[in-house]
Design a protein around this motif. Structure first.
Motif, PDB file in Angstrom:
ATOM      1  N   ALA A  55       0.237   3.580  -2.964  1.00 42.60           N
ATOM      2  CA  ALA A  55       1.117   3.721  -4.130  1.00 42.60           C
ATOM      3  C   ALA A  55       0.291   3.541  -5.396  1.00 42.60           C
ATOM      4  O   ALA A  55      -0.753   2.876  -5.394  1.00 42.60           O
ATOM      5  CB  ALA A  55       2.215   2.665  -4.064  1.00 42.60           C
ATOM      6  N   GLY A  56       0.768   4.127  -6.509  1.00 44.81           N
ATOM      7  CA  GLY A  56       0.016   4.113  -7.763  1.00 44.81           C
ATOM      8  C   GLY A  56      -0.346   2.714  -8.257  1.00 44.81           C
ATOM      9  O   GLY A  56      -1.434   2.504  -8.789  1.00 44.81           O
ATOM     10  N   HIS A  57       0.546   1.743  -8.059  1.00 42.64           N
ATOM     11  CA  HIS A  57       0.308   0.395  -8.592  1.00 42.64           C
ATOM     12  C   HIS A  57      -0.501  -0.471  -7.627  1.00 42.64           C
ATOM     13  O   HIS A  57      -0.752  -1.637  -7.926  1.00 42.64           O
ATOM     14  CB  HIS A  57       1.647  -0.302  -8.845  1.00 42.64           C
ATOM     15  CG  HIS A  57       2.357  -0.624  -7.561  1.00 42.64           C
ATOM     16  ND1 HIS A  57       3.283   0.214  -6.988  1.00 42.64           N
ATOM     17  CD2 HIS A  57       2.249  -1.678  -6.723  1.00 42.64           C
ATOM     18  CE1 HIS A  57       3.715  -0.315  -5.850  1.00 42.64           C
ATOM     19  NE2 HIS A  57       3.097  -1.461  -5.672  1.00 42.64           N
ATOM     20  N   TYR A  58      -0.901   0.095  -6.471  1.00 40.70           N
ATOM     21  CA  TYR A  58      -1.460  -0.732  -5.400  1.00 40.70           C
ATOM     22  C   TYR A  58      -2.601  -1.630  -5.837  1.00 40.70           C
ATOM     23  O   TYR A  58      -2.648  -2.817  -5.509  1.00 40.70           O
ATOM     24  CB  TYR A  58      -1.895   0.144  -4.212  1.00 40.70           C
ATOM     25  CG  TYR A  58      -2.607  -0.638  -3.133  1.00 40.70           C
ATOM     26  CD1 TYR A  58      -1.923  -1.574  -2.369  1.00 40.70           C
ATOM     27  CD2 TYR A  58      -3.973  -0.466  -2.875  1.00 40.70           C
ATOM     28  CE1 TYR A  58      -2.562  -2.316  -1.396  1.00 40.70           C
ATOM     29  CE2 TYR A  58      -4.617  -1.199  -1.898  1.00 40.70           C
ATOM     30  CZ  TYR A  58      -3.910  -2.121  -1.166  1.00 40.70           C
ATOM     31  OH  TYR A  58      -4.539  -2.860  -0.211  1.00 40.70           O
ATOM     32  N   ASP A  59      -3.561  -1.080  -6.597  1.00 42.55           N
ATOM     33  CA  ASP A  59      -4.697  -1.913  -7.004  1.00 42.55           C
ATOM     34  C   ASP A  59      -4.573  -2.423  -8.447  1.00 42.55           C
ATOM     35  O   ASP A  59      -5.543  -2.927  -9.022  1.00 42.55           O
ATOM     36  CB  ASP A  59      -6.024  -1.169  -6.793  1.00 42.55           C
ATOM     37  CG  ASP A  59      -6.034   0.185  -7.483  1.00 42.55           C
ATOM     38  OD1 ASP A  59      -5.045   0.508  -8.184  1.00 42.55           O
ATOM     39  OD2 ASP A  59      -7.016   0.924  -7.314  1.00 42.55           O
ATOM     40  N   ASP A  60      -3.378  -2.338  -8.985  1.00 41.76           N
ATOM     41  CA  ASP A  60      -3.123  -2.779 -10.363  1.00 41.76           C
ATOM     42  C   ASP A  60      -2.788  -4.277 -10.337  1.00 41.76           C
ATOM     43  O   ASP A  60      -1.834  -4.698  -9.676  1.00 41.76           O
ATOM     44  CB  ASP A  60      -1.954  -1.965 -10.910  1.00 41.76           C
ATOM     45  CG  ASP A  60      -1.794  -2.134 -12.394  1.00 41.76           C
ATOM     46  OD1 ASP A  60      -2.431  -3.057 -12.959  1.00 41.76           O
ATOM     47  OD2 ASP A  60      -1.029  -1.375 -12.998  1.00 41.76           O
TER      48      ASP A  60
ATOM     49  N   HIS B  71      -2.161   7.667   1.527  1.00 37.89           N
ATOM     50  CA  HIS B  71      -2.460   7.378   0.127  1.00 37.89           C
ATOM     51  C   HIS B  71      -1.716   6.148  -0.350  1.00 37.89           C
ATOM     52  O   HIS B  71      -0.538   5.991  -0.055  1.00 37.89           O
ATOM     53  CB  HIS B  71      -2.099   8.582  -0.736  1.00 37.89           C
ATOM     54  CG  HIS B  71      -2.912   9.782  -0.367  1.00 37.89           C
ATOM     55  ND1 HIS B  71      -4.263   9.843  -0.586  1.00 37.89           N
ATOM     56  CD2 HIS B  71      -2.564  10.933   0.259  1.00 37.89           C
ATOM     57  CE1 HIS B  71      -4.727  11.001  -0.119  1.00 37.89           C
ATOM     58  NE2 HIS B  71      -3.720  11.679   0.410  1.00 37.89           N
TER      59      HIS B  71
ATOM     60  N   GLY C 120       3.943   1.265  -1.174  1.00 40.85           N
ATOM     61  CA  GLY C 120       4.929   1.177  -2.257  1.00 40.85           C
ATOM     62  C   GLY C 120       6.295   0.695  -1.801  1.00 40.85           C
ATOM     63  O   GLY C 120       7.293   0.953  -2.473  1.00 40.85           O
TER      64      GLY C 120
ATOM     65  N   TYR D 190       0.852  -1.205   0.000  1.00 41.35           N
ATOM     66  CA  TYR D 190       0.000   0.000   0.000  1.00 41.35           C
ATOM     67  C   TYR D 190       0.882   1.247   0.000  1.00 41.35           C
ATOM     68  O   TYR D 190       0.558   2.261  -0.618  1.00 41.35           O
ATOM     69  CB  TYR D 190      -0.891  -0.046   1.241  1.00 41.35           C
ATOM     70  CG  TYR D 190      -1.933   1.054   1.372  1.00 41.35           C
ATOM     71  CD1 TYR D 190      -3.235   0.865   0.909  1.00 41.35           C
ATOM     72  CD2 TYR D 190      -1.639   2.262   2.004  1.00 41.35           C
ATOM     73  CE1 TYR D 190      -4.209   1.844   1.055  1.00 41.35           C
ATOM     74  CE2 TYR D 190      -2.600   3.252   2.159  1.00 41.35           C
ATOM     75  CZ  TYR D 190      -3.886   3.047   1.681  1.00 41.35           C
ATOM     76  OH  TYR D 190      -4.837   4.023   1.829  1.00 41.35           O
TER      77      TYR D 190
ATOM     78  N   PHE E 244       1.148  -5.295 -12.074  1.00 40.47           N
ATOM     79  CA  PHE E 244       2.012  -4.229 -11.557  1.00 40.47           C
ATOM     80  C   PHE E 244       3.464  -4.375 -11.975  1.00 40.47           C
ATOM     81  O   PHE E 244       3.856  -5.394 -12.495  1.00 40.47           O
ATOM     82  CB  PHE E 244       1.916  -4.208 -10.011  1.00 40.47           C
ATOM     83  CG  PHE E 244       2.180  -5.534  -9.356  1.00 40.47           C
ATOM     84  CD1 PHE E 244       1.238  -6.534  -9.374  1.00 40.47           C
ATOM     85  CD2 PHE E 244       3.384  -5.790  -8.724  1.00 40.47           C
ATOM     86  CE1 PHE E 244       1.472  -7.753  -8.775  1.00 40.47           C
ATOM     87  CE2 PHE E 244       3.629  -7.025  -8.109  1.00 40.47           C
ATOM     88  CZ  PHE E 244       2.671  -8.000  -8.152  1.00 40.47           C
TER      89      PHE E 244
ATOM     90  N   ARG F  54      -8.973   2.346   1.295  1.00 39.02           N
ATOM     91  CA  ARG F  54      -8.284   3.645   1.322  1.00 39.02           C
ATOM     92  C   ARG F  54      -8.457   4.188   2.728  1.00 39.02           C
ATOM     93  O   ARG F  54      -9.541   4.048   3.313  1.00 39.02           O
ATOM     94  CB  ARG F  54      -8.903   4.655   0.332  1.00 39.02           C
ATOM     95  CG  ARG F  54      -8.814   4.268  -1.128  1.00 39.02           C
ATOM     96  CD  ARG F  54      -7.368   4.265  -1.640  1.00 39.02           C
ATOM     97  NE  ARG F  54      -7.301   3.886  -3.044  1.00 39.02           N
ATOM     98  CZ  ARG F  54      -7.213   2.623  -3.483  1.00 39.02           C
ATOM     99  NH1 ARG F  54      -7.204   1.618  -2.624  1.00 39.02           N
ATOM    100  NH2 ARG F  54      -7.154   2.375  -4.774  1.00 39.02           N
TER     101      ARG F  54
END
Lengths: 229, 229
Positions: free
Chosen positions: B221-226, B219, B184, B182, B229, B214
């Motif tokens: 990381a950008g790839h968290y729900d990807d 916040h 990163g 979460y 990744f 959330r």
């Protein structure tokens, strides 16, 4: 099926003692190997990468050895393969309560109370780290009293820790207390319900080997092996 | 039998996540109550004297509620009462290996790696203790790499952490990693076998709710729900 069992353990380690109590309760014979785990012996880390005791090696006649590491894995395996006597009551409420208390002892109790006392009284001695720090000992003993107060309240209403049936929670608690008692640091007189319960635990045949434990340079309190303390 | 389930948890707590993954894997519906456990709410300590999440309350239709405290008690209860899919392989060797790894994550991993990172990144924020201490974070991340190296070696030879079958060990590990991820802080690229395994875990339906978590002010990381990744 005949199974040969070898337990690698340290006599004054609460986790090792919990496994010895379970082996004794299930009347399973085993060979003991006492391990100086704090010296990180290679034979130990080869069996258990975490470098911790206890480790139980089970070898069925003509079969391959099964290396069991960490108390939970050892005890759950024993309870699944040697059913009698079971370590948990059949009632789901008592099972859940026993497991809550086991987690309590492995987590909160070890962290707040037992860990402080045993670090000061055992680990520092074995590792040559000097005399016990009195402030740490005091903090551990204060926390110990809070935990015993909670258990005394439980035991005023219950025969065993989790309810009506002896369970693994009793062995977990007794294993922790027995090491602290080796050093005479259990304030039994202040907690009579805990004391009565511990007398019952101490009288079980599975407890006998623990009462015979002695470690060079670490002397047990006078009442340590006294069943009527 | 219809059972109503309410889970009291904190979304970024690894132990809470482990229980959510198990509930999801067994396709059990439940109501979530998010608990600010660090504020020591009275409703929580009334249910669980240790003051910790997760707590699962099960109420059978027309029956009394059963309050399950501590992850081990919750998960063992669920696995005993809702058998499919089982959380451990039938093979005793794989069962023992899964339990060894679960103890590894709850003990050694949390103590050496996860605990440092999450204390600095979450607890200090929630408790208002100021900015993360970089030396602590570095120590946690160094330890994390050692643990991932060990797991990568395992996973080069195994499909799942404990062997040929998905087990609770996979959910325990993924629960810990998912919170670190979460923020990163998982060095996925250096450990390709762990990354491949985590992609499989992340794609399971039980993982979906975790990827939607959330927390205000924290916040992901950008790839968290990807998933890719």
């Amino acid at each position: 099926m005949t199974v040969e069992r070898i337990l690698h353990h340290f006599p004054l380690d609460p986790a090792s003692r919990q496994v010895r109590l379970v082996l004794g309760e299930k009347r399973l014979a085993f060979t003991e190997v006492s391990v100086r785990y704090w010296e990180r012996p290679r034979e130990l880390t080869k069996m258990n990468p975490s470098g911790m005791v206890p480790v139980l090696v089970e070898t069925p006649a003509g079969g391959a050895p099964l290396i069991l590491c960490e108390p939970r894995a050892i005890i759950d395996h024993l309870d699944e393969t040697v059913r009698e006597p079971p370590l948990f009551a059949p009632d789901p409420v008592e099972r859940a309560e026993a497991r809550r208390l086991i987690s309590w002892f492995e987590g909160k109790f070890a962290f707040e109370a037992g860990g402080y006392i045993l670090h000061e009284k055992i680990e520092k001695r074995l590792l040559g780290l000097g005399a016990p720090e009195l402030a740490n000992l005091r903090q551990g003993k204060e926390a110990l009293k809070n935990h015993l107060f909670m258990l005394d309240t439980l035991l005023q209403a219950r025969e065993w820790l989790a309810g009506r049936r002896l369970s693994l929670a009793d062995f977990a608690a007794a294993a922790h207390f027995s090491v602290i008692d080796y050093f005479g640091d259990m304030p039994w007189r202040e907690f009579p319900a805990v004391k009565t319960w511990y007398m019952k635990m101490k009288s079980r045949p599975c407890f006998r080997p623990l009462l015979n434990d002695r470690w060079p340079g670490l002397h047990p309190a006078g009442h340590y092996d006294d069943l009527d303390f």
